[in-house]
Write an enzyme that holds these catalytic residues in place. Structure first.
Site, PDB file in Angstrom:
ATOM      1  N   SER A   1      -5.078  -2.566   5.744  1.00 30.75           N
ATOM      2  CA  SER A   1      -6.501  -2.110   5.695  1.00 30.75           C
ATOM      3  C   SER A   1      -6.850  -1.109   4.633  1.00 30.75           C
ATOM      4  CB  SER A   1      -6.900  -1.369   7.183  1.00 30.75           C
ATOM      5  OG  SER A   1      -8.108  -0.812   7.163  1.00 30.75           O
TER       6      SER A   1
ATOM      7  N   ARG B   1      -9.337  10.127  -1.436  1.00 28.69           N
ATOM      8  CA  ARG B   1      -9.144  11.156  -0.617  1.00 28.69           C
ATOM      9  C   ARG B   1      -8.795  12.635  -1.126  1.00 28.69           C
ATOM     10  NH1 ARG B   1      -5.713   7.421   3.615  1.00 28.69           N
ATOM     11  NH2 ARG B   1      -4.817   6.600   1.639  1.00 28.69           N
TER      12      ARG B   1
ATOM     13  N   TYR C   1     -14.544   1.587   9.698  1.00 22.98           N
ATOM     14  CA  TYR C   1     -12.927   1.696   9.892  1.00 22.98           C
ATOM     15  C   TYR C   1     -12.721   2.050  11.389  1.00 22.98           C
ATOM     16  CZ  TYR C   1      -8.219   3.605   8.920  1.00 22.98           C
ATOM     17  OH  TYR C   1      -7.141   4.053   8.463  1.00 22.98           O
TER      18      TYR C   1
ATOM     19  N   GLY D   1       0.777  -1.062  -0.097  1.00 27.91           N
ATOM     20  CA  GLY D   1      -0.024   0.005   0.007  1.00 27.91           C
ATOM     21  C   GLY D   1       0.992   1.158   0.019  1.00 27.91           C
ATOM     22  N   PHE D   2       0.159   2.403   0.252  1.00 27.94           N
ATOM     23  CA  PHE D   2       0.957   3.691   0.152  1.00 27.94           C
ATOM     24  C   PHE D   2       1.798   3.962   1.366  1.00 27.94           C
ATOM     25  CE2 PHE D   2      -0.012   7.940   1.868  1.00 27.94           C
ATOM     26  CZ  PHE D   2       1.208   8.706   1.390  1.00 27.94           C
TER      27      PHE D   2
ATOM     28  N   LYS E   1       3.163 -13.163  19.319  1.00 21.68           N
ATOM     29  CA  LYS E   1       3.333 -13.902  20.384  1.00 21.68           C
ATOM     30  C   LYS E   1       4.101 -15.291  20.038  1.00 21.68           C
ATOM     31  CE  LYS E   1       0.483 -16.197  24.014  1.00 21.68           C
ATOM     32  NZ  LYS E   1      -0.266 -17.191  23.374  1.00 21.68           N
TER      33      LYS E   1
ATOM     34  N   ASP F   1       0.424  -8.747   1.363  1.00 27.06           N
ATOM     35  CA  ASP F   1      -0.753  -8.001   1.080  1.00 27.06           C
ATOM     36  C   ASP F   1      -1.709  -8.834   0.275  1.00 27.06           C
ATOM     37  OD1 ASP F   1      -2.008  -5.586  -0.390  1.00 27.06           O
ATOM     38  OD2 ASP F   1      -0.492  -4.341   0.702  1.00 27.06           O
TER      39      ASP F   1
ATOM     40  N   GLY G   1      -3.832  -2.441  -2.191  1.00 22.38           N
ATOM     41  CA  GLY G   1      -2.471  -1.993  -2.384  1.00 22.38           C
ATOM     42  C   GLY G   1      -2.080  -2.333  -4.047  1.00 22.38           C
TER      43      GLY G   1
ATOM     44  N   ALA H   1      -0.930  -0.092  12.994  1.00 20.92           N
ATOM     45  CA  ALA H   1      -1.379   1.209  12.498  1.00 20.92           C
ATOM     46  C   ALA H   1      -2.640   1.551  12.909  1.00 20.92           C
ATOM     47  CB  ALA H   1      -1.098   1.108  11.104  1.00 20.92           C
TER      48      ALA H   1
HETATM   49  N1  UDP Z   1     -12.920  16.356   0.440  1.00 21.06           N
HETATM   50  C1  UDP Z   1     -13.230  17.153  -0.274  1.00 21.06           C
HETATM   51  N2  UDP Z   1     -12.990  16.859  -1.601  1.00 21.06           N
HETATM   52  C2  UDP Z   1     -12.704  15.802  -2.272  1.00 21.06           C
HETATM   53  C3  UDP Z   1     -12.509  14.678  -1.119  1.00 21.06           C
HETATM   54  C4  UDP Z   1     -12.368  15.008   0.159  1.00 21.06           C
HETATM   55  O1  UDP Z   1     -13.707  18.485   0.105  1.00 21.06           O
HETATM   56  O2  UDP Z   1     -12.792  15.462  -3.420  1.00 21.06           O
HETATM   57  C5  UDP Z   1     -12.596  16.794   1.834  1.00 21.06           C
HETATM   58  C6  UDP Z   1     -13.600  15.594   2.889  1.00 21.06           C
HETATM   59  O3  UDP Z   1     -15.109  15.837   2.810  1.00 21.06           O
HETATM   60  C7  UDP Z   1     -12.971  15.753   4.042  1.00 21.06           C
HETATM   61  C8  UDP Z   1     -11.484  16.182   3.696  1.00 21.06           C
HETATM   62  O4  UDP Z   1     -11.553  16.665   2.406  1.00 21.06           O
HETATM   63  O5  UDP Z   1     -13.519  16.779   4.878  1.00 21.06           O
HETATM   64  C9  UDP Z   1     -10.431  15.106   3.973  1.00 21.06           C
HETATM   65  O6  UDP Z   1     -10.994  13.916   3.258  1.00 21.06           O
HETATM   66  P1  UDP Z   1     -10.073  12.600   3.002  1.00 21.06           P
HETATM   67  O7  UDP Z   1     -11.337  11.640   2.114  1.00 21.06           O
HETATM   68  O8  UDP Z   1      -8.923  12.946   2.523  1.00 21.06           O
HETATM   69  O9  UDP Z   1     -10.159  12.049   4.475  1.00 21.06           O
HETATM   70  P2  UDP Z   1     -10.583  12.135   5.897  1.00 21.06           P
HETATM   71  O10 UDP Z   1      -9.774  13.207   6.577  1.00 21.06           O
HETATM   72  O11 UDP Z   1     -12.003  12.485   5.972  1.00 21.06           O
HETATM   73  O12 UDP Z   1     -10.418  10.829   6.642  1.00 21.06           O
END
Ligand code: UDP
Length: 311
Positions: free
Chosen positions: A75, A186, A145, A10-11, A105, A31, A36, A114
């Site tokens: 995850s 994200r 999550y 993954g990242f 263990k 993984d 990933g 994490a």
């Molecule tokens: N967000 C946004 N535009 C997008 C994607 C996310 O405005 O295209 C906002 C989202 O609503 C949140 C913040 O950016 O308030 C961070 O979102 P992300 O999905 O990166 O992760 P989070 O911090 O919420 O787990």
């Protein structure tokens, strides 16, 4: 030293594999590749100290030979991914954590879980310190999550207390950098991808919600230090430099010289309104502090996405 990293393709996991190889460890990267990407570890495959095992850690696992360290990073971790894989997310946080603790263990290995700033939910305290218990909606869409990670922390502490396992818990705040998936949903890949394609930048809600973004190399350095510390309670790692999502979108526009507009979209359910780590504990315990300035980190990340789009 032989180190097992789950979620190693993954990242964050792939950057950890690199770091532990650089520290002369043998690395076993495990993984199942649901989020990933084999591309992230392609350059490590020729290294005789690197092994890749394709396995779903929510199922029983056996690894031959000694293992000194286990880092459980498997995850789905972006809201879009864990909404797409809600049951797999719950399973890897619960069964996957149990399986990796059991392996630690059996091998007498050091263990690092994490965890996440999501354990604080939509926080009523700001900034977030490790002694804050959080404000999580267990049945909301993010609950899969958040609750899995809360369970994982509880299970890790139980193994520490009951079996004397040498465990560590890192609560990771928003992290960004090369090898994020452009389509992971994200805010960093979404907005950067949109800017690079000349599309409108989607800001959810009015953009007044805040986040604090940490560059991946800083995070990895903190994790490495924490694994070697004699401390068992959770430690926040993140960059305390807080920004509103609207200002962050404007920074991306400026950096990319894109002519895109900002398009406002509905705010997803249970989206935390603020998030900023209190990193006093990490500072005192690990002598750790993020070093990469946001503009520098964003430029490096944008260059990576530019390359991904061109290939
Ligand atoms: N967000 C946004 N535009 C997008 C994607 C996310 O405005 O295209 C906002 C989202 O609503 C949140 C913040 O950016 O308030 C961070 O979102 P992300 O999905 O990166 O992760 P989070 O911090 O919420 O787990």
């Amino acid at each position: 030293m032989r180190t097992l990293i789950t979620g190693g393709a993954g990242f964050v996991g792939s950057h950890l594999c690199e770091r532990f190889l650089a520290e002369r460890h043998d690395v076993v990267c495990l993984d199942n590749l649901i989020t990933g990407n084999p591309f992230n570890i392609q350059h490590l495959q020729g290294n005789p100290r690197f092994t890749f095992v394709r396995h779903n850690i929510s199922n029983h696992v056996e690894i031959d030979g000694p293992i000194d360290n286990i880092l459980h990073f498997a995850s789905p971790a972006s809201p879009v991914d864990y909404l797409r894989h809600p049951i797999a997310t719950l399973k890897v946080g619960s069964l996957g954590t149990h399986n990796t603790l059991g392996l630690a263990k059996a091998k007498s290995a050091r263990y690092l879980l994490a965890s996440t700033s999501e354990v604080y939910g939509d926080p009523e305290r700001h900034p977030q310190r490790e002694d804050y218990w959080g404000n999580v909606n267990p049945i909301g869409i993010r609950g899969v999550y958040d609750e899995a990670k809360r369970f994982a922390e509880a299970m890790t502490m139980a193994y520490h207390r009951s079996h004397g396992l040498n465990t560590h818990i890192v609560r990771i705040f928003n992290t960004y950098g090369p090898r994020m998936r452009l389509d992971d949903g994200r805010v960093v890949p979404n907005l950067m991808g949109q800017a690079l394609r000349g599309q409108p930048l989607t800001v959810f809600g009015d953009g007044s919600q805040t986040r604090s973004f940490c560059f991946v190399s800083d995070l990895v350095d903190g994790i490495y230090r924490l694994l070697n510390a004699e401390f068992h309670e959770p430690v926040n790692l993140g960059n305390p430099n807080e920004v509103s999502i609207l200002d962050f979108a404007k920074e991306i526009l400026q950096l990319s010289s894109a002519k895109s507009q900002i398009e406002f979209k509905p705010l997803p359910q249970d989206d935390p309104k603020v998030r900023r780590p209190d990193i006093t504990r990490a500072r005192m315990l690990l002598g750790w502090e993020p070093k990469v300035d946001r503009h520098d980190g964003m430029r490096r990340t944008m260059d990576y996405f530019r390359g991904t789009l061109a290939s």
